[in-house]
Write an enzyme that holds these catalytic residues in place. Sequence first.
Site, PDB file in Angstrom:
ATOM      1  N   VAL A   1       0.879  -1.002   0.363  1.00  0.00           N
ATOM      2  CA  VAL A   1      -0.042   0.112   0.053  1.00  0.00           C
ATOM      3  C   VAL A   1       1.165   1.353  -0.279  1.00  0.00           C
ATOM      4  O   VAL A   1       0.778   1.966  -0.804  1.00  0.00           O
ATOM      5  CB  VAL A   1      -1.279  -0.103   1.213  1.00  0.00           C
ATOM      6  CG1 VAL A   1      -1.353   0.524   1.497  1.00  0.00           C
ATOM      7  CG2 VAL A   1      -1.921  -1.365   1.231  1.00  0.00           C
TER       8      VAL A   1
ATOM      9  N   ILE B   1     -12.908   1.504  -1.784  1.00  0.00           N
ATOM     10  CA  ILE B   1     -14.642   1.968  -2.415  1.00  0.00           C
ATOM     11  C   ILE B   1     -14.561   2.590  -1.143  1.00  0.00           C
ATOM     12  O   ILE B   1     -14.290   2.715   0.265  1.00  0.00           O
ATOM     13  CB  ILE B   1     -15.075   0.345  -1.345  1.00  0.00           C
ATOM     14  CG1 ILE B   1     -14.924  -0.794  -2.395  1.00  0.00           C
ATOM     15  CG2 ILE B   1     -16.924   0.979  -1.016  1.00  0.00           C
ATOM     16  CD1 ILE B   1     -15.659  -2.240  -2.201  1.00  0.00           C
TER      17      ILE B   1
ATOM     18  N   GLY C   1      -0.951 -10.334  -4.561  1.00  0.00           N
ATOM     19  CA  GLY C   1      -0.427  -9.880  -3.779  1.00  0.00           C
ATOM     20  C   GLY C   1      -2.016  -8.126  -3.275  1.00  0.00           C
ATOM     21  O   GLY C   1      -2.292  -7.576  -2.180  1.00  0.00           O
TER      22      GLY C   1
ATOM     23  N   GLU D   1      -2.736 -10.814   3.421  1.00  0.00           N
ATOM     24  CA  GLU D   1      -2.070  -9.998   4.483  1.00  0.00           C
ATOM     25  C   GLU D   1      -1.007 -10.901   4.592  1.00  0.00           C
ATOM     26  O   GLU D   1      -0.757 -12.220   4.230  1.00  0.00           O
ATOM     27  CB  GLU D   1      -3.287 -10.754   5.758  1.00  0.00           C
ATOM     28  CG  GLU D   1      -4.193  -9.471   5.807  1.00  0.00           C
ATOM     29  CD  GLU D   1      -4.008  -7.982   5.352  1.00  0.00           C
ATOM     30  OE1 GLU D   1      -3.459  -7.143   6.605  1.00  0.00           O
ATOM     31  OE2 GLU D   1      -4.905  -7.149   5.195  1.00  0.00           O
TER      32      GLU D   1
ATOM     33  N   LYS E   1     -12.219  -4.611  10.118  1.00  0.00           N
ATOM     34  CA  LYS E   1     -13.418  -4.107   9.518  1.00  0.00           C
ATOM     35  C   LYS E   1     -14.823  -3.507  10.225  1.00  0.00           C
ATOM     36  O   LYS E   1     -15.114  -2.770  10.068  1.00  0.00           O
ATOM     37  CB  LYS E   1     -13.596  -4.283   7.556  1.00  0.00           C
ATOM     38  CG  LYS E   1     -12.306  -4.402   7.510  1.00  0.00           C
ATOM     39  CD  LYS E   1     -12.036  -5.049   6.131  1.00  0.00           C
ATOM     40  CE  LYS E   1     -10.804  -4.565   5.762  1.00  0.00           C
ATOM     41  NZ  LYS E   1     -10.381  -5.963   4.687  1.00  0.00           N
TER      42      LYS E   1
HETATM   43  N1  HSE Z   1      -5.524  -8.775   2.818  1.00  0.00           N
HETATM   44  C1  HSE Z   1      -7.082  -7.767   2.721  1.00  0.00           C
HETATM   45  C2  HSE Z   1      -7.815  -8.263   2.177  1.00  0.00           C
HETATM   46  C3  HSE Z   1      -6.774  -6.393   1.983  1.00  0.00           C
HETATM   47  O1  HSE Z   1      -7.943  -9.607   1.413  1.00  0.00           O
HETATM   48  O2  HSE Z   1      -9.296  -7.375   2.313  1.00  0.00           O
HETATM   49  C4  HSE Z   1      -7.211  -5.494   2.153  1.00  0.00           C
HETATM   50  O3  HSE Z   1      -8.235  -5.124   2.795  1.00  0.00           O
END
Ligand code: HSE
Length: 405
Positions: free
Chosen positions: A11, A131, A182, A185, A200
């Site tokens: 990121v 988003i 990619g 995590e 989240k």
């Molecule tokens: N590893 C997370 C996903 C990255 O796959 O959504 C974004 O938060």
Amino acid sequence: MKVAVMGYGTVGSGVVEVIESHESVIKKRTGGDILEVSHILDLRDFPDDKHQALFTKDFNDILNDEEVSVVAETMGGVNPAYDFTMKLIKAGKSVVTSNKELVAQKGLELLRAAKEHGVNYLFEASVGGGIPIIRPMDQCLAANNIIGLAGILNGTTNFILTKMIEDGMTFEDALKLAQDNGYAEKDPTADIEGFDACRKVCILASLAFGKHVYPNQVATEGITNITLEDVSYTASVGGVIKLLGQIRYFDEDKISAFVSPAVVFSGSQLANVNGVFNAILVRGDAVGDVCFYGPGAGKLPTASAVVADMVDAAKHTKRRKIFGWDEGSENYVVDHKAVLKNPFYVRAKASEGEIKKLFGEVKFLKRIGQPSDEVAFITDAMTENELKTKLENTDTINTIRVTDY
Ligand code: HSE
């Protein structure tokens, strides 16, 4: 305006790339300022990277540079990100982040500190990658009482499940592909066990209802128990299995919030959200159901949201964006297994006759290659605790809640 980036992984490097490649549009949006990256903090070396002059391993280079007023924290994890962010805020710098773990754990303290010190702490990229969801929820839906939310909040698991559903790919092969792309995590446990989606959910619930929800309050189950057999049975009746975060409002002092696999039927706005895409369905009492959809992970989509926050912070150096919530409480999030009634998908070693005795008339599902001693069916609506009681003496292979979103 001078800005800094902490963490040069997927990121963070995307943030630097977007800032450089989108200079003219950023200039228009800020009203004339460009964002000039003056420091990139990372303990690793990047010998082939063109930004050698910007790299530092010393956080104090950023903290003590009075010209840096906005910092992007894309390090991930709680420590040392929390300590760094708090010091920057106290030094009068705005911080923007994609770090959902930090916001879920420490958002309350950091938002309070930002308020106290007259700076911004923004976190649009922490939910749903690219988003727009934090501002729309906070601002555009401000007139609504939010009744509930459901989201496909993790790109990696949605990618894996889509590959299992559409291509019959094994879980392991699909995970490997997600990592190669990619999306996953660093440690994929956070994705496949649902911890990333849980963080989240905490952020969405805190924002929607104004009280901090912590990860340990959100019951979390990942996708490692989902098999191609479950995928086939549910597909036979137009269902797909998704990892959902589900949140429901009961009253001021009571919500439910959990992460689990869910059967989603084709009428739902969430049913056709595939691959690395995420979607968040928000149910408001005035607006009805609105669904926010887009790329939920990946370098440039997530960087797009981080840089947008940097632009916003750059435009609001004298004024605060008001985001925030209050202290939560221990019993605020109730046990959804005791209160939420839904139908359930069940797969078991049993006969149809045995199941009818327990559940009455139910919808039996079929799949190619189904063993003669295996049944799969959809129950009537009941709580998960009631389901467990009914199945006490049955050799159950899997149960999955059917969502009403
Ligand atoms: N590893 C997370 C996903 C990255 O796959 O959504 C974004 O938060």
